[in-house]
Design a protein around this motif. Structure first.
Motif, PDB file in Angstrom:
ATOM      1  N   SER A 577       0.827  -1.206   0.000  1.00 26.50           N
ATOM      2  CA  SER A 577       0.000   0.000   0.000  1.00 26.50           C
ATOM      3  C   SER A 577       0.858   1.250   0.000  1.00 26.50           C
ATOM      4  O   SER A 577       0.579   2.223  -0.717  1.00 26.50           O
ATOM      5  CB  SER A 577      -0.924  -0.022   1.224  1.00 26.50           C
ATOM      6  N   ALA A 578       1.917   1.223   0.785  1.00 26.91           N
ATOM      7  CA  ALA A 578       2.806   2.389   0.824  1.00 26.91           C
ATOM      8  C   ALA A 578       3.496   2.604  -0.506  1.00 26.91           C
ATOM      9  O   ALA A 578       3.641   3.751  -0.971  1.00 26.91           O
ATOM     10  CB  ALA A 578       3.828   2.205   1.946  1.00 26.91           C
ATOM     11  N   MET A 579       3.918   1.512  -1.133  1.00 24.29           N
ATOM     12  CA  MET A 579       4.578   1.647  -2.433  1.00 24.29           C
ATOM     13  C   MET A 579       3.660   2.294  -3.449  1.00 24.29           C
ATOM     14  O   MET A 579       4.076   3.144  -4.240  1.00 24.29           O
ATOM     15  CB  MET A 579       5.043   0.265  -2.932  1.00 24.29           C
ATOM     16  N   VAL A 580       2.380   1.890  -3.438  1.00 25.16           N
ATOM     17  CA  VAL A 580       1.435   2.449  -4.409  1.00 25.16           C
ATOM     18  C   VAL A 580       1.110   3.901  -4.059  1.00 25.16           C
ATOM     19  O   VAL A 580       1.042   4.770  -4.945  1.00 25.16           O
ATOM     20  CB  VAL A 580       0.164   1.587  -4.452  1.00 25.16           C
ATOM     21  N   LYS A 581       0.903   4.150  -2.794  1.00 23.49           N
ATOM     22  CA  LYS A 581       0.527   5.508  -2.397  1.00 23.49           C
ATOM     23  C   LYS A 581       1.622   6.517  -2.735  1.00 23.49           C
ATOM     24  O   LYS A 581       1.360   7.591  -3.274  1.00 23.49           O
ATOM     25  CB  LYS A 581       0.224   5.551  -0.904  1.00 23.49           C
ATOM     26  N   VAL A 582       2.858   6.186  -2.371  1.00 27.04           N
ATOM     27  CA  VAL A 582       3.926   7.162  -2.558  1.00 27.04           C
ATOM     28  C   VAL A 582       4.303   7.345  -4.011  1.00 27.04           C
ATOM     29  O   VAL A 582       4.940   8.334  -4.377  1.00 27.04           O
ATOM     30  CB  VAL A 582       5.170   6.753  -1.741  1.00 27.04           C
ATOM     31  N   SER A 583       3.894   6.393  -4.855  1.00 28.61           N
ATOM     32  CA  SER A 583       4.323   6.471  -6.258  1.00 28.61           C
ATOM     33  C   SER A 583       3.177   6.638  -7.235  1.00 28.61           C
ATOM     34  O   SER A 583       3.418   6.798  -8.432  1.00 28.61           O
ATOM     35  CB  SER A 583       5.108   5.207  -6.630  1.00 28.61           C
ATOM     36  N   SER A 584       1.929   6.556  -6.777  1.00 27.63           N
ATOM     37  CA  SER A 584       0.797   6.523  -7.712  1.00 27.63           C
ATOM     38  C   SER A 584       0.703   7.799  -8.546  1.00 27.63           C
ATOM     39  O   SER A 584       0.411   7.735  -9.748  1.00 27.63           O
ATOM     40  CB  SER A 584      -0.506   6.305  -6.931  1.00 27.63           C
ATOM     41  N   LYS A 585       0.944   8.924  -7.930  1.00 27.30           N
ATOM     42  CA  LYS A 585       0.797  10.184  -8.667  1.00 27.30           C
ATOM     43  C   LYS A 585       1.777  10.241  -9.834  1.00 27.30           C
ATOM     44  O   LYS A 585       1.394  10.522 -10.974  1.00 27.30           O
ATOM     45  CB  LYS A 585       1.008  11.364  -7.718  1.00 27.30           C
ATOM     46  N   ASP A 586       3.048   9.997  -9.527  1.00 26.69           N
ATOM     47  CA  ASP A 586       4.050  10.052 -10.590  1.00 26.69           C
ATOM     48  C   ASP A 586       3.873   8.921 -11.599  1.00 26.69           C
ATOM     49  O   ASP A 586       4.056   9.111 -12.807  1.00 26.69           O
ATOM     50  CB  ASP A 586       5.448   9.981  -9.970  1.00 26.69           C
ATOM     51  N   ILE A 587       3.518   7.735 -11.098  1.00 28.38           N
ATOM     52  CA  ILE A 587       3.339   6.602 -12.029  1.00 28.38           C
ATOM     53  C   ILE A 587       2.158   6.860 -12.951  1.00 28.38           C
ATOM     54  O   ILE A 587       2.238   6.640 -14.169  1.00 28.38           O
ATOM     55  CB  ILE A 587       3.153   5.302 -11.234  1.00 28.38           C
ATOM     56  N   LEU A 588       1.016   7.317 -12.395  1.00 25.72           N
ATOM     57  CA  LEU A 588      -0.153   7.588 -13.237  1.00 25.72           C
ATOM     58  C   LEU A 588       0.147   8.682 -14.243  1.00 25.72           C
ATOM     59  O   LEU A 588      -0.247   8.584 -15.415  1.00 25.72           O
ATOM     60  CB  LEU A 588      -1.336   7.974 -12.355  1.00 25.72           C
ATOM     61  N   GLY A 589       0.847   9.720 -13.803  1.00 28.70           N
ATOM     62  CA  GLY A 589       1.197  10.772 -14.748  1.00 28.70           C
ATOM     63  C   GLY A 589       2.081  10.260 -15.857  1.00 28.70           C
ATOM     64  O   GLY A 589       1.880  10.586 -17.038  1.00 28.70           O
ATOM     65  N   SER A 590       3.082   9.459 -15.514  1.00 26.51           N
ATOM     66  CA  SER A 590       3.986   8.929 -16.544  1.00 26.51           C
ATOM     67  C   SER A 590       3.254   7.975 -17.474  1.00 26.51           C
ATOM     68  O   SER A 590       3.406   8.037 -18.708  1.00 26.51           O
ATOM     69  CB  SER A 590       5.168   8.217 -15.875  1.00 26.51           C
ATOM     70  N   VAL A 621      -5.438  -4.033  -2.186  1.00 24.87           N
ATOM     71  CA  VAL A 621      -5.104  -3.313  -0.946  1.00 24.87           C
ATOM     72  C   VAL A 621      -6.150  -2.261  -0.622  1.00 24.87           C
ATOM     73  O   VAL A 621      -5.934  -1.385   0.232  1.00 24.87           O
ATOM     74  CB  VAL A 621      -3.704  -2.675  -1.053  1.00 24.87           C
ATOM     75  N   GLU A 622      -7.308  -2.357  -1.373  1.00 24.24           N
ATOM     76  CA  GLU A 622      -8.478  -1.518  -1.096  1.00 24.24           C
ATOM     77  C   GLU A 622      -8.171  -0.031  -1.248  1.00 24.24           C
ATOM     78  O   GLU A 622      -8.627   0.806  -0.484  1.00 24.24           O
ATOM     79  CB  GLU A 622      -9.035  -1.805   0.305  1.00 24.24           C
ATOM     80  N   LEU A 623      -7.420   0.292  -2.260  1.00 23.98           N
ATOM     81  CA  LEU A 623      -7.198   1.702  -2.614  1.00 23.98           C
ATOM     82  C   LEU A 623      -8.163   2.023  -3.754  1.00 23.98           C
ATOM     83  O   LEU A 623      -7.800   2.127  -4.924  1.00 23.98           O
ATOM     84  CB  LEU A 623      -5.742   1.920  -3.030  1.00 23.98           C
ATOM     85  N   ASP A 624      -9.467   2.157  -3.393  1.00 22.56           N
ATOM     86  CA  ASP A 624     -10.497   2.290  -4.414  1.00 22.56           C
ATOM     87  C   ASP A 624     -10.356   3.574  -5.225  1.00 22.56           C
ATOM     88  O   ASP A 624     -10.598   3.592  -6.437  1.00 22.56           O
ATOM     89  CB  ASP A 624     -11.881   2.241  -3.760  1.00 22.56           C
ATOM     90  N   ALA A 625      -9.980   4.631  -4.578  1.00 21.31           N
ATOM     91  CA  ALA A 625      -9.869   5.898  -5.294  1.00 21.31           C
ATOM     92  C   ALA A 625      -8.776   5.822  -6.356  1.00 21.31           C
ATOM     93  O   ALA A 625      -8.961   6.270  -7.495  1.00 21.31           O
ATOM     94  CB  ALA A 625      -9.590   7.028  -4.304  1.00 21.31           C
ATOM     95  N   LEU A 626      -7.635   5.245  -5.970  1.00 20.96           N
ATOM     96  CA  LEU A 626      -6.558   5.120  -6.950  1.00 20.96           C
ATOM     97  C   LEU A 626      -6.940   4.145  -8.061  1.00 20.96           C
ATOM     98  O   LEU A 626      -6.642   4.387  -9.240  1.00 20.96           O
ATOM     99  CB  LEU A 626      -5.282   4.643  -6.243  1.00 20.96           C
ATOM    100  N   MET A 627      -7.618   3.055  -7.692  1.00 18.78           N
ATOM    101  CA  MET A 627      -8.043   2.098  -8.717  1.00 18.78           C
ATOM    102  C   MET A 627      -9.000   2.753  -9.694  1.00 18.78           C
ATOM    103  O   MET A 627      -8.934   2.522 -10.910  1.00 18.78           O
ATOM    104  CB  MET A 627      -8.710   0.893  -8.053  1.00 18.78           C
ATOM    105  N   LEU A 628      -9.915   3.581  -9.184  1.00 18.58           N
ATOM    106  CA  LEU A 628     -10.858   4.277 -10.065  1.00 18.58           C
ATOM    107  C   LEU A 628     -10.128   5.213 -11.016  1.00 18.58           C
ATOM    108  O   LEU A 628     -10.483   5.318 -12.195  1.00 18.58           O
ATOM    109  CB  LEU A 628     -11.867   5.053  -9.217  1.00 18.58           C
ATOM    110  N   ASN A 629      -9.104   5.869 -10.522  1.00 17.15           N
ATOM    111  CA  ASN A 629      -8.338   6.758 -11.392  1.00 17.15           C
ATOM    112  C   ASN A 629      -7.684   5.979 -12.546  1.00 17.15           C
ATOM    113  O   ASN A 629      -7.732   6.406 -13.700  1.00 17.15           O
ATOM    114  CB  ASN A 629      -7.272   7.495 -10.586  1.00 17.15           C
TER     115      ASN A 629
END
Length: 1702
Positions: A577-590, A621-629
């Motif tokens: 969960s931490a790996m996805v949270k800390v990197s989701s913004k940059d990963i999604l943008g890239s 890991v139940e990160l629904d908001a990130l999954m929706l994005n």
């Protein structure tokens, strides 16, 4: 190495060293005598060693310095030539470890001296390497000196020497660490022997083994030298290049990580020496940036701060090794290293430095456990740097920076072969090279961003890092980075990082089955192919194209360094969960940036793979908001674009916008990715299903794809461009079984919303979409266990759609229902819910109310599936299933009939044992209905086969059926009002008259018995004579039929119905099955049941077929031609087809009677049935219609195959059958015949007319042949009653049968030149003769035989001889029916007659004892014909064979007559014998005109045999022969001797008068002479013979005198002179005999004859022949006896010896 190899190597070593020493001795001869003397001693020593064994030589060399010392002594002279020779010899000795250990230090010192002289550096290096690798003696100070030599030589100005020294150093250091590893292993095994060594340095740990100490000291000094500090141990090495030191350090760290992990001393040195060194050397690269470069250059002091590419490259390689292998030891240091790497990615750093950092990060990114450790030890710690987030962020900015437009200066330098300086100028690459990129992996338009295209190289495969710059160790200056390489490496690093995040423990099992093609960056293919689904996991495995790598192939070497995987599940969740949270913004943008800009399918697939991975991780890991994005971005990219507006509404009909939708390959890829996400992560999609399904429906409609309920992979692949989408969507429905209840309801609710919209479209007249309907069924089929959750919802929608008028929707709905029903039945049947089970079947039965073919098809298909899967669970529901199947046979749709029949086949094959026993008759009825249907002929034929299978079941389960049937079970058809299976017609009058006429023509037996037999029961006497009457009588017995037999009767009944079908093929198959079934299982029937079968099935069937055949014969109607079956011309009319049916029926009934005769004979009315069967057979044969007649004969043959019985009742049956057989043979022999026709003529005749034609000769011959082949079987049954009367009847039969002419083809193709009919007849006769001979032999051995049986036997034998002798007449004369006969016909008849003669001869030989002489007289009269004809016989072999028979039979017969009492026929026998001999010796026919000498001699020899027969059998037994016979025999012999002079048999006509039958004449004369010799008891015969002999001698001598006078001086023929000499000797012998004969036996006529001969003898005294004169003198000398009166005393008596001599 083998022993021979060692010997060769050691010997070669000695030879080469001796050669070197000799050369050295020669060189030192003048200036260095001491060297020469030392070398000579070494040569002598080697010469002595050469006589030893291999091991002894090596050991001797190791223990002596006599060889090494001269070499060292020569090197001390500093002579270059001496040094070269000495080092060469030393290398050879070192290579074989043949030097003393004590001289190792001397050798190393010598090498140091030579190196200092600079004479031969390369040879010194070679010697050093050999000395270290081949021996174990170099360690401590010696090792330091060796390394010092290498380090010093690597600074040589000679590049060859320098490079060689570097290679030597690498080899030495590597070998040293390998020795250390081996030493550690030996220490672990307890095999290490630690020598007592002094530490070479006080810095060395004393507790380490020797090799480990050396390795420790070497590694320590490498760190010192690389850092620029003085060494502790290698004191002779002042310095080394930094690049070399870093390379050596890296090679040791990467090759031997276990040493640094397991040995504390090395671990400490790694932490205290290596890490500070690396951090220190990184300083210039960190401080340097492009922004400060111009100022630094202008100030003149910043040049030294510029990072060195070789040093930076090697440092980064070491950093990568340290992080990968030693992360567990260097957690803090690695944080520094990772932070340095992140700083290297800053935009102000040189491009090559940034690319190098990306490559190192890429190598780390492919190791999932390492990344998790980064996050766990750094990002999750409050006081630590967020290393993982910084890495992702730096990669994001790096990629974004690479996609930004480049300045013109930079763009102009791209690809120019120059590197870009900080001031923008380009500097040529010192190597002149750059990172190569071949056109095959460079995409010029890889990305399109901001209107600018960017090149990109093909991405590296998942889990692999290329590291192209990291491999350029030979570069001294930074090379130019190839076009597109930096961007591709950055993208690959980011994607591999995402991939590694996806491989975290919480999702490892899921991602093992991810669609690898989506992330297969090494492939340029955009296709996603399905691979088999793992059985233990619900996810779908999708395999990509070539070059892709699966997740299982990823190499994660972080586990080697001891990186601890997060143990607890809570820790794992927290880390991921931490790996996805800390990197989701940059990963999604890239990823969004790359997906939008990507123009290459393989790159797009790789990016989509990352989306796929991240959605799965977020969901779990139940990160629904990130999954929706992530999902929204994917749906937006996959959604087709319409000119009419967005297509995001669930109720939007995709077909309305088909013309305006634009679909690009990238959107296809995005759709595939969405499907793959739903496949793998459907359980966590929750409320996003509707948007995803709507996107799928839109895309499927745009591509015009069809989603079916069950399609194979091949069918789906044939849908074209979107075949992979269809595959993935089908798998999506299958994976719904693994969803939770809530997840399944989420999916089904979304599908129902789409299905409702489609149904509304159909109701409003628009074309509905079946997408959601099919998906609903597919999902329900895999979720039957949870059927109560959605059953009402499902039934509501599907049943309403089945009532729709829209054909497509109705068909699809029916398919859906019938697809779910079998599965639901199976599920709830296994659970025991019988009520639900029954309700489901009732819902299926409601479909039968619809008469539409499509609905019926689906219903039957469903029934078929139910039978296949649930047949064992139907129990009480079987009648409903059978009724559905039966109704399908009555439809006019062939497809429906086919499906129904397949279901019936399944029932019969697998479920007969499960049917209720009362349903067996219903099953028979269903099968008969399929046999009677007219839609498909093959089905009718196969239905007949099913009835056979049912019969097998009834047989094998007899006991079970008998117990299980209810008491009131009966046959339904037995109580019907009809007579039998049809309303049988009456027997045609013509056939009944033809059958009755047989009784009129027979002598004692009739086939159709009008009156009852005496042995029949009273009930049988009351039976009517017609089939219908018998049926009405048998119906009274129906109530007594056993329950089990009712099933058999029902089976025979339905088969009988099929036997009268209008189609010939069905009739044939049914008839064969009917009679095969009765034959196989008839023994199970009771007598009452047999009556039912006979009189309600079999005979009504036969009579109906006969009536039908008469009807079609009168009409002459042709058969209907089928478009499926090609009919042969032999079956192209109804008459021919019904005739074939009659053939099968007749043969079948005959077979039943043959097999079940013992049982049937006990039935009431059996004799009536027997008469009817024989009448039918007789009627068919008497008509002579080829195939029908042949079949009737075969039926007769089947009756004859019945087991033999001696019961009196059955003997009457066989006597009756004999009469039928005899009459049929006579009638067939009288049929009119015609020569054989060709195939074309026969075909034309058969098609042109249906009138009866004359029988073809070939067919009649075959018919008669088959008929005659039945005789042995019939004889076996009549063996007890086969009498002479039967033989006389058989004689008439054979006379008529063998008189039938054969066709020319039969005669020409017969192998033995006899026709098959003749062979068969002859074989029958031979068998009868053999049995008769055996009977006579047994009777001869039995002493007591009644007179009655003896008379019967004599009469049988005489009748048998009459039969055989009748056949012999075919050899001499042909019957009138065979005239005129062809050559082949005559030949076959001759062979027949000759074979009959052989049989007769053998029969007489075997049976001559005890029978009347009339048999012999009969044989002799038959022999008289061919022997009298002799040369006029049709064949010479005939009279030769007859003569052989005569010579065999006469001695046996006459001997029997002599031993028996005299009978009146004795004289007749002798008379016939003499008459035969006379006719043979003096034939009326002339011999052939031209004969060979051999033939003439052979014929003459046969005549001599006849003369000998007279001599041996008559004249030798004159006392037992009548006088008249003896006189006739002597006259015959006399005539034979005279004939030899008057009528000789010559070879040719020209020699007729020159040659005579000398042998015959001599034989006759000798016989007369022997007979004339008077002995006791032969007075009368001797007198007669003497008179005849004297007359013969007189005539010969007179003839001789006359011929001599006529010839004058010419000699007479040799034969005549020889005959004359023989006559003179005979006269002399007669005179001698007269002297010894008693006077009482002498007659006056004898002496008168001899006296009259005297003048003739005197006249021959003057002849010209010396031999004749000599003979005459001897004869005249014998006449002296006449001077003395006979009988007086003193008459001389010749002695016996004198008589013999004469």
């Amino acid at each position: 190495m083998s022993g021979g190899g060692k010997l060769s190597a050691v010997s070669q070593l000695i030879n080469l060293v001796q050669g070197d020493l000799r050369t050295l001795s020669s060189e030192a001869r003048r200036k260095h005598p001491a060297v020469k003397e030392s070398v000579e001693r070494a040569i002598l020593k080697l010469r002595h060693y050469s006589t030893l064994q291999n091991d002894a030589i090596i050991e001797a060399l190791q223990n002596t310095d006599d060889v090494v010392h001269p070499l060292l002594f020569a090197c001390e002279t500093k002579n270059a030539r001496f040094i070269q020779l000495s080092l060469t010899s030393l290398q050879r000795l070192i290579s074989q470890n043949a030097i003393p250990e004590s001289h190792v230090s001397n050798i190393i010192g010598l090498l140091c001296s030579v190196m200092s002289l600079g004479l031969d550096d390369l040879r010194v290096l070679q010697t050093i390497v050999l000395l270290f690798t081949s021996t174990q003696h170099v360690h401590g100070a010696q090792l330091a000196k060796v390394l010092a030599i290498c380090f010093r030589l690597h600074t040589s100005k000679d590049p060859v020497t320098s490079n060689t020294a570097i290679a030597a150093m690498r080899q030495l250091v590597t070998s040293l660490f390998e020795r250390m590893a081996a030493e550690e292993e030996a220490a672990a095994n307890g095999n290490l022997k630690t020598p007592q060594l002094q530490s070479s340095s006080r810095k060395s740990p004393v507790n380490l083994p020797p090799c480990a100490q050396d390795a420790y000291l070497v590694f320590q000094d490498l760190c010192q030298l690389t850092n620029g500090d003085p060494p502790y141990w290698l004191t002779e090495v002042p310095e080394i290049s930094r690049t070399l030191g870093l390379e050596l350090l890296e090679s040791l760290l990467s090759a031997h990580p276990e040493a640094f992990l397991q040995i504390p001393e090395f671990s400490f040195m790694l932490k205290e020496r290596v890490c500070p060194l690396v951090i220190k050397l990184f300083s210039p690269s960190i401080k340097y940036n492009l922004a400060m470069s111009p100022n630094a250059l202008s100030s003149g002091g910043a040049v030294a701060d510029k990072p060195s590419f070789p040093v930076c490259l090697r440092l980064l390689r070491i950093v990568g090794v340290l992080i990968k292998h030693f992360y567990v030891l260097l957690v803090t240091e690695c944080e520094i290293f990772l932070s340095l790497l992140v700083k290297f990615l800053e935009i102000d750093k040189p491009i090559w430095q940034r690319v190098l950092a990306v490559e190192v990060l890429h190598q780390l990114a492919v190791q999932p456990r390492l990344l998790r450790s980064f996050c766990y030890f750094y990002d999750l710690q409050e006081q630590s740097t967020k290393v993982f987030a910084d890495i992702i962020c730096s990669l994001h900015f790096f990629i974004q920076n690479q996609l930004q437009p480049k300045p013109s200066a930079s763009l102009s330098a791209v690809g120019s072969g120059h590197q870009v300086n900080s001031d923008g100028s380009t500097v040529p690459d010192s190597s002149g090279m750059s990172i190569s990129s071949s056109p095959s992996n460079l995409y010029r338009e890889g990305f399109l961003y901001g209107g600018t295209t960017h090149s990109v190289l093909a991405l590296s495969p998942v889990g692999t890092a290329r590291g192209m710059l990291l491999q350029m160790l030979e570069k001294h200056e930074a090379p130019q980075v190839a076009e597109g390489y930096a961007l591709s490496e950055g993208v690959s690093c980011l994607l591999d990082t995402v991939h590694s995040v996806g491989l975290s423990p919480i999702v490892d099992s899921t991602l093992d089955a991810l669609p690898s093609a989506i992330g297969s960056r090494g492939s340029t293919s955009s296709n996603i192919l399905l691979s088999p689904v793992r059985s233990d996991h619900p996810t779908l495995a999708v395999d990509g194209g070539s070059g892709s790598s699966s997740t299982a192939d990823i190499t994660d070497t972080s586990s080697d360094c001891g990186v601890t995987v997060i143990g607890s599940e809570a820790d794992s969740d927290r880390v991921v969960s931490a790996m996805v949270k800390v990197s989701s913004k940059d990963i999604l943008g890239s990823l969004s940036l790359l997906l939008d800009a990507s123009q290459v399918p393989s790159v797009t697939e790789a990016v989509l793979r990352a989306f796929h991975t991240l959605v799965g991780v977020c969901g779990r890991v139940e990160l629904d908001a990130l999954m929706l994005n992530f999902l929204q971005n994917l749906c937006r990219a996959a959604q087709p674009v319409s000119d009419l507006g967005p297509l995001g509404s669930p109720t939007t009909n995709p077909e309305d916008r088909m013309a305006t939708i634009r679909i690009t390959p990238k959107k296809m890829q995005c759709t595939k990715c969405l499907l793959s996400i739903a496949l793998v992560h459907g359980a966590v999609l929750r409320d996003t299903w509707l948007v995803a399904l709507d996107c799928y429906q839109t895309m499927f409609a745009a591509l015009n794809l069809q989603v079916m309920q069950s399609q194979t992979q091949e069918e789906l692949m044939n849908q074209g461009e979107g075949s992979h989408l269809a595959l993935l969507l089908q798998q999506l429905c299958q994976n719904s079984a693994y969803l939770s209840d809530k997840g399944l309801l989420d999916l089904l609710n979304a599908l129902c919303a789409l299905f409702s919209a489609a149904r509304n479209h159909a109701n409003s007249g628009r074309e509905p979409s079946l997408f959601s309907c099919h998906l609903l069924v597919l999902c329900c089929k895999v979720n039957l266990k949870r059927l109560p959750l959605f059953w009402k919802l499902l039934v509501k929608h599907i049943l309403s759609a089945c009532a729709s008028n829209h054909a497509g929707l109705r068909d699809a709905s029916a398919k859906c229902l019938t697809a779910i029903v079998p599965l639901a039945l199976r599920e709830h049947g296994e659970s025991g819910n019988r009520e639900t089970f029954h309700d489901i079947l009732l819902s299926l039965s409601r479909l039968s109310e619809c008469s539409k073919a499509d609905v019926c098809n689906h219903q039957l298909t469903c029934v078929f599936e139910i039978l296949q899967s649930l047949g064992d669970q139907l129990s009480d529901d079987w009648p409903l299933i059978l009724q559905i199947i039966r109704s399908s046979a009555q439809l006019d749709n062939s497809g429906v009939v086919q499906l129904g029949f397949e279901a019936l086949q399944l029932v019969v094959a697998d479920f007969l044992a499960l049917l209720p026993l009362t349903c067996l008759t219903q099953c028979l009825d269903v099968a008969s209905h399929f046999g009677l249907q007219t839609q498909d002929l093959n089905i009718s034929l196969t239905a007949v086969g099913l009835l056979w299978n049912i019969s097998d079941f009834l047989c094998h389960h007899q006991s079970t059926i008998e117990v299980g049937l209810p008491q009131d079970f009966t046959c339904p058809w037995l109580s019907s009002t009809t007579d039998s299976i049809v309303s049988w017609p009456k027997v045609p009058a013509r056939r009944r008259e033809a059958a009755a006429s047989v009784g009129e023509t027979t002598s004692s037996c009739s086939i159709v018995t009008a009156e009852p037999r005496e042995d029949q029961p009273a009930a049988a006497a009351a039976l009517p004579t017609t089939v219908s009457g018998v049926i009405r009588t048998v119906e009274d017995m129906a109530s007594e039929i056993p329950r089990y037999d009712c099933l058999w009767c029902s089976l025979f009944y339905v088969l009988g119905r099929l036997c009268i079908d209008e189609r010939a093929a069905v009739r044939k198959s049914a008839a064969q099955t009917l009679f095969s079934t009765i034959d196989a299982h008839g023994h199970l029937l009771s007598p009452i049941s047999w009556n039912i079968v006979l009189w309600k099935v079999l005979f009504p069937l036969l009579e109906y077929i006969q009536h039908t055949l008469d009807t079609v014969e009168q009409s002459g109607e042709k058969a209907k031609q089928s478009s499926v079956v090609i009919v042969h011309h032999s079956r192209n009319t109804l008459r021919k087809q019904w005739a074939e049916t009659q053939v099968l029926t007749l043969q079948g009934i005959a077979g039943i009677f043959a097999q079940q005769l013992e049982i049937l004979a006990l039935l009431i009315g059996f004799h009536r049935a027997w008469d009817m069967l024989l009448s039918a057979i007789h009627a068919c044969v008497s008509e002579g219609q080829g195939e029908l007649a042949m079949a009737a004969l075969r039926s007769l043959h089947q009756l004859l195959l019945t087991k033999r019985s001696d019961q009196a009742e059955q003997q009457d049956l066989w006597q009756q059958l004999w009469q039928v057989w005899r009459q049929l043979a006579l009638q067939c022999a009288q049929l009119p015949t015609t020569p054989s026709m060709s195939y074309r003529q026969a075909s034309a005749a058969s098609q042109s007319s249906n009138q009866e034609q004359p029988v073809d000769r070939s067919s009649l011959q075959t018919l008669l042949c088959v008929h005659m082949q039945q005789l042995p079987y019939l004889q076996d049954h009549l063996s007890a009653g086969f009498s002479a009367a039967h033989l006389r009847q058989l004689r008439k039969v054979m006379s008529g049968v063998l008189s039938v002419p054969a066709d020319q083809v039969t005669l020409m193709t017969s192998n033995s030149s006899m026709t098959p009919l003749q062979e068969s007849s002859l074989s029958n006769v031979q068998k009868i003769c053999s049995e008769a001979a055996q009977t006579c032999s047994r009777d001869g051995e039995t002493s007591t035989t009644s007179s009655e049986s003896a008379d019967s036997k004599e009469g049988f034998v005489f009748a048998l001889f009459e039969l055989v002798l009748q056949l012999t007449s075919f050899a001499t004369s042909l019957p009138s029916n065979l005239q005129p006969a062809s050559k082949e016909q005559r030949k076959s008849c001759i062979l027949l007659g000759e074979a009959a003669w052989r049989i007769a001869c053998k029969l007489y030989t075997d049976t001559h004892n005890g029978h009347d002489p009339t048999v012999l007289l009969c044989i002799l009269k038959a022999l008289q014909i061919p022997l009298a004809c002799k040369y006029s016989c049709p064949s010479t072999s005939t009279w030769l064979l007859a003569l052989e028979v005569l010579l065999t039979v006469v001695p046996i017969g006459l001997a029997a007559l002599r031993n028996a009492e005299a009978v009146p026929s004795d004289v007749e026998v002798y008379t016939v014998v003499l008459q035969i001999c006379e006719d043979f010796l003096f034939p009326a026919s002339d011999p052939p005109g031209v004969l060979s000498v051999d033939d003439r001699l052979m014929f003459e020899e046969k005549d001599v045999c006849v003369v000998h027969l007279i001599r041996d059998e008559i004249l030798s037994h004159t006392d037992q022969c009548p006088p008249r016979v003896v006189s006739s025999a002597i006259e015959l012999l006399n005539r034979g001797s005279i004939l030899s002079q008057t009528s000789p048999l010559d070879v040719t006509v020209a020699e007729f008068n020159l040659l005579g039958r000398e042998q015959v004449a001599r034989a006759c004369f000798e016989t007369l002479l022997n007979c004339s010799v008077l002995v006791q008891g032969k007075g009368r015969s001797a007198s007669v013979a003497l008179e005849s002999l004297v007359r013969r001698c007189c005539s010969v001598l007179k003839k001789f005198q006359q011929d001599e006078k006529l010839t004058g001086d010419c000699p007479l023929p040799r034969s005549q002179l020889a005959e004359t000499s023989f006559v003179l000797h005979a006269v002399a012998l007669m005179l001698q005999t007269m002297k010894t004969t008693p006077t009482s036996e002498q007659t006056t006529s004898m002496w008168q004859q001899l006296i009259q001969l005297y003048p003739v003898l005197v006249s021959c005294v003057t002849c010209n022949s010396t031999d004749v004169r000599s003979g005459v003198q001897k004869v005249l000398g014998e006449y002296a006896v006449l001077i003395t009166i006979p009988g007086e005393a003193g008459q001389p008596t010749p002695s016996p010896s004198h008589h013999v001599a004469a």
